[in-house]
Design a protein around this motif. Structure first.
Motif, PDB file in Angstrom:
ATOM      1  N   ARG A 115       0.828  -1.202   0.000  1.00  7.72           N
ATOM      2  CA  ARG A 115       0.000   0.000   0.000  1.00  7.72           C
ATOM      3  C   ARG A 115       0.865   1.256   0.000  1.00  7.72           C
ATOM      4  N   ASN A 116       1.989   1.210   0.686  1.00 10.45           N
ATOM      5  CA  ASN A 116       2.877   2.369   0.738  1.00 10.45           C
ATOM      6  C   ASN A 116       3.510   2.659  -0.619  1.00 10.45           C
ATOM      7  N   GLU A 117       3.735   1.593  -1.391  1.00 13.01           N
ATOM      8  CA  GLU A 117       4.336   1.751  -2.708  1.00 13.01           C
ATOM      9  C   GLU A 117       3.306   2.017  -3.795  1.00 13.01           C
ATOM     10  N   GLN A 118       2.108   1.486  -3.598  1.00 12.27           N
ATOM     11  CA  GLN A 118       1.055   1.585  -4.605  1.00 12.27           C
ATOM     12  C   GLN A 118      -0.236   2.090  -3.944  1.00 12.27           C
ATOM     13  N   PRO A 119      -0.318   3.373  -3.633  1.00 10.04           N
ATOM     14  CA  PRO A 119      -1.495   3.899  -2.917  1.00 10.04           C
ATOM     15  C   PRO A 119      -2.797   3.774  -3.691  1.00 10.04           C
ATOM     16  N   GLY A 120      -2.710   3.543  -4.993  1.00 12.67           N
ATOM     17  CA  GLY A 120      -3.926   3.395  -5.776  1.00 12.67           C
ATOM     18  C   GLY A 120      -4.532   2.013  -5.711  1.00 12.67           C
ATOM     19  N   LEU A 121      -3.804   1.058  -5.128  1.00 12.21           N
ATOM     20  CA  LEU A 121      -4.303  -0.315  -5.023  1.00 12.21           C
ATOM     21  C   LEU A 121      -5.116  -0.514  -3.750  1.00 12.21           C
ATOM     22  N   VAL A 122      -6.166  -1.309  -3.865  1.00 14.79           N
ATOM     23  CA  VAL A 122      -6.932  -1.753  -2.694  1.00 14.79           C
ATOM     24  C   VAL A 122      -6.860  -3.281  -2.667  1.00 14.79           C
ATOM     25  N   ILE A 123      -6.202  -3.812  -1.651  1.00 15.05           N
ATOM     26  CA  ILE A 123      -6.086  -5.272  -1.510  1.00 15.05           C
ATOM     27  C   ILE A 123      -7.226  -5.783  -0.648  1.00 15.05           C
ATOM     28  N   GLU A 124      -7.950  -6.760  -1.152  1.00 13.57           N
ATOM     29  CA  GLU A 124      -8.992  -7.433  -0.389  1.00 13.57           C
ATOM     30  C   GLU A 124      -8.516  -8.850  -0.088  1.00 13.57           C
ATOM     31  N   LEU A 125      -8.245  -9.133   1.166  1.00 18.04           N
ATOM     32  CA  LEU A 125      -7.764 -10.452   1.571  1.00 18.04           C
ATOM     33  C   LEU A 125      -8.930 -11.240   2.153  1.00 18.04           C
ATOM     34  N   ILE A 126      -9.288 -12.318   1.491  1.00 17.03           N
ATOM     35  CA  ILE A 126     -10.380 -13.150   1.980  1.00 17.03           C
ATOM     36  C   ILE A 126      -9.814 -14.526   2.335  1.00 17.03           C
ATOM     37  N   THR A 127     -10.354 -15.114   3.400  1.00 19.12           N
ATOM     38  CA  THR A 127      -9.879 -16.418   3.858  1.00 19.12           C
ATOM     39  C   THR A 127     -11.022 -17.425   3.811  1.00 19.12           C
ATOM     40  N   GLU A 128     -10.711 -18.610   3.327  1.00 17.62           N
ATOM     41  CA  GLU A 128     -11.691 -19.679   3.199  1.00 17.62           C
ATOM     42  C   GLU A 128     -11.052 -21.010   3.568  1.00 17.62           C
ATOM     43  N   ARG A 129     -11.877 -21.964   3.963  1.00 15.31           N
ATOM     44  CA  ARG A 129     -11.371 -23.312   4.249  1.00 15.31           C
ATOM     45  C   ARG A 129     -11.334 -24.172   2.992  1.00 15.31           C
ATOM     46  N   HIS A 130     -12.051 -23.738   1.935  1.00 17.94           N
ATOM     47  CA  HIS A 130     -12.122 -24.554   0.727  1.00 17.94           C
ATOM     48  C   HIS A 130     -11.306 -23.915  -0.389  1.00 17.94           C
ATOM     49  N   LEU A 131     -11.121 -24.670  -1.460  1.00 17.14           N
ATOM     50  CA  LEU A 131     -10.398 -24.158  -2.619  1.00 17.14           C
ATOM     51  C   LEU A 131     -11.258 -23.144  -3.368  1.00 17.14           C
ATOM     52  N   ILE A 132     -10.663 -22.016  -3.719  1.00 22.20           N
ATOM     53  CA  ILE A 132     -11.348 -20.952  -4.433  1.00 22.20           C
ATOM     54  C   ILE A 132     -11.398 -21.273  -5.929  1.00 22.20           C
ATOM     55  N   ASN A 133     -12.508 -20.932  -6.550  1.00 24.78           N
ATOM     56  CA  ASN A 133     -12.662 -21.161  -7.989  1.00 24.78           C
ATOM     57  C   ASN A 133     -12.331 -19.872  -8.738  1.00 24.78           C
ATOM     58  N   LEU A 134     -11.125 -19.789  -9.290  1.00 21.48           N
ATOM     59  CA  LEU A 134     -10.713 -18.595 -10.021  1.00 21.48           C
ATOM     60  C   LEU A 134     -11.442 -18.481 -11.357  1.00 21.48           C
ATOM     61  N   THR A 135     -11.842 -19.603 -11.915  1.00 23.43           N
ATOM     62  CA  THR A 135     -12.557 -19.579 -13.187  1.00 23.43           C
ATOM     63  C   THR A 135     -13.879 -18.848 -13.047  1.00 23.43           C
ATOM     64  N   LYS A 136     -14.504 -18.954 -11.873  1.00 22.87           N
ATOM     65  CA  LYS A 136     -15.766 -18.255 -11.610  1.00 22.87           C
ATOM     66  C   LYS A 136     -15.544 -16.879 -10.999  1.00 22.87           C
ATOM     67  N   ARG A 137     -14.285 -16.430 -10.985  1.00 24.83           N
ATOM     68  CA  ARG A 137     -13.914 -15.093 -10.508  1.00 24.83           C
ATOM     69  C   ARG A 137     -14.256 -14.888  -9.027  1.00 24.83           C
ATOM     70  N   GLU A 138     -14.095 -15.954  -8.221  1.00 25.54           N
ATOM     71  CA  GLU A 138     -14.299 -15.791  -6.783  1.00 25.54           C
ATOM     72  C   GLU A 138     -13.166 -14.978  -6.164  1.00 25.54           C
ATOM     73  N   ALA A 139     -12.048 -14.882  -6.853  1.00 27.59           N
ATOM     74  CA  ALA A 139     -10.916 -14.056  -6.426  1.00 27.59           C
ATOM     75  C   ALA A 139     -10.042 -13.810  -7.648  1.00 27.59           C
ATOM     76  N   ASP A 140      -9.099 -12.888  -7.505  1.00 25.15           N
ATOM     77  CA  ASP A 140      -8.154 -12.615  -8.587  1.00 25.15           C
ATOM     78  C   ASP A 140      -6.898 -13.471  -8.459  1.00 25.15           C
ATOM     79  N   ILE A 141      -6.444 -13.649  -7.216  1.00 28.04           N
ATOM     80  CA  ILE A 141      -5.237 -14.414  -6.922  1.00 28.04           C
ATOM     81  C   ILE A 141      -5.567 -15.388  -5.800  1.00 28.04           C
ATOM     82  N   PHE A 142      -5.077 -16.606  -5.901  1.00 25.29           N
ATOM     83  CA  PHE A 142      -5.331 -17.608  -4.870  1.00 25.29           C
ATOM     84  C   PHE A 142      -4.008 -18.169  -4.373  1.00 25.29           C
TER      85      PHE A 142
END
Length: 297
Positions: A115-142
């Protein structure tokens, strides 16, 4: 006639799934988002979303347009750089999904650095017990402990972390320190709730033994660590979290060394977006830079 500007509204609704959330990010009224999507569907003569009670879900044609729209967004974002007038900055939201423990104890504070280097970015950190489906756009990075499978995913191993057995001084005072691996069979443990384990590699205690005496179980690694610190039993904990609690004492650390690999995944449609590239590079560098926090007792 097809209006290019409608793609901005389409992209945001595809990512947020709800009119109100998309409108808030676009700083317009939700009726504006609804109207622009309706106009886009009319101009293209396709249905892009199914309207359901839990939000807007992309149709097959919607998924096809999403891939096209993201490529257009990527190319548009690269224009300043390609013309030599831009810098290495990026803006927008990047949603990073991972498991609770590594998200809370390792990634959170280190993602804040960006954030200090890239003030224009907003990071959303989500935590789950299951595997995220990136194909369905549940997140950008897993970030996961197993390499996920799915169409058009780019998956790379970024590092590994070590786990060790820990107990509290109170537990050791009452029950003593096990002299070797075989002696562990007579001790009491803290573990996961078996029927709630969605990813089998997190049942890491089985790499050491299948305990016959378990005093406390939780689906939360954080809760397990607190229980171990409170003296209820021995736990197998990642070093990135356990080392932060002075009440935890390592046991048989020379004899028992358990490791788990860490994988970073991103959908190939997003891989070269400026904001995704910057966050991905930062995460990869974290696992190289802070290897001691992940593996050193």
């Amino acid at each position: 006639m097809f209006n290019w500007n409608d793609l901005v509204f389409f992209l945001e609704l595809a990512r947020q799934n709800r009119l109100a959330l998309a409108a808030r990010r676009l700083r317009v009224d939700h009726t504006t988002v609804s109207r622009r999507i309706s106009e886009l569907e009319k101009d293209l003569s396709v249905k892009l979303f199914d309207r359901k009670t839990d939000g807007f879900v992309l149709t097959e044609q919607g998924h096809r347009l999403l891939a096209i729209a993201e490529r257009i967004e990527q190319e548009a974002g690269n224009v300043p750089t390609l013309l030599g007038t831009g810098d290495a900055s990026a803006s927008g939201r990047v949603r990073v999904a991972t498991m609770e423990g590594i998200g809370a104890w390792f990634l959170a504070e280190r993602l804040v650095e960006l954030r200090n280097e890239q003030p224009g970015l907003v990071i959303e950190l989500i935590t789950e017990r299951h595997l995220i489906n990136l194909t369905k756009r549940e997140a950008d990075i897993f970030i996961s402990f197993v390499p996920p499978t799915g169409q058009r995913l780019v998956v790379k191993k970024v590092g590994s972390f070590r786990l060790a057995l820990f107990a509290s001084q109170d537990y050791i005072f009452k029950h003593g320190v096990p002299e070797n691996r075989d002696a562990l069979a007579s001790h009491t443990f803290v573990d996961y709730v078996e029927d709630l384990v969605a990813i089998q590699p997190v049942r890491w205690l089985l790499d050491v033994l299948d305990p016959t005496s378990v005093a406390f179980r939780s689906s939360s690694m954080h809760a397990q660590q607190n229980a171990v610190a409170a003296g209820v039993g021995i736990g197998l904990l990642p070093l990135f979290s356990a080392r932060k609690n002075g009440a935890l004492i390592p046991i048989l650390s020379d004899e028992i060394q358990i490791f788990r690999d860490v994988y970073l995944s991103v959908h190939e449609d997003l891989e070269f977006l400026a904001r995704i590239r910057i966050v991905t590079k930062h995460i990869v560098n974290l696992f190289k830079r802070d290897v001691d926090a992940l593996q050193a007792i």
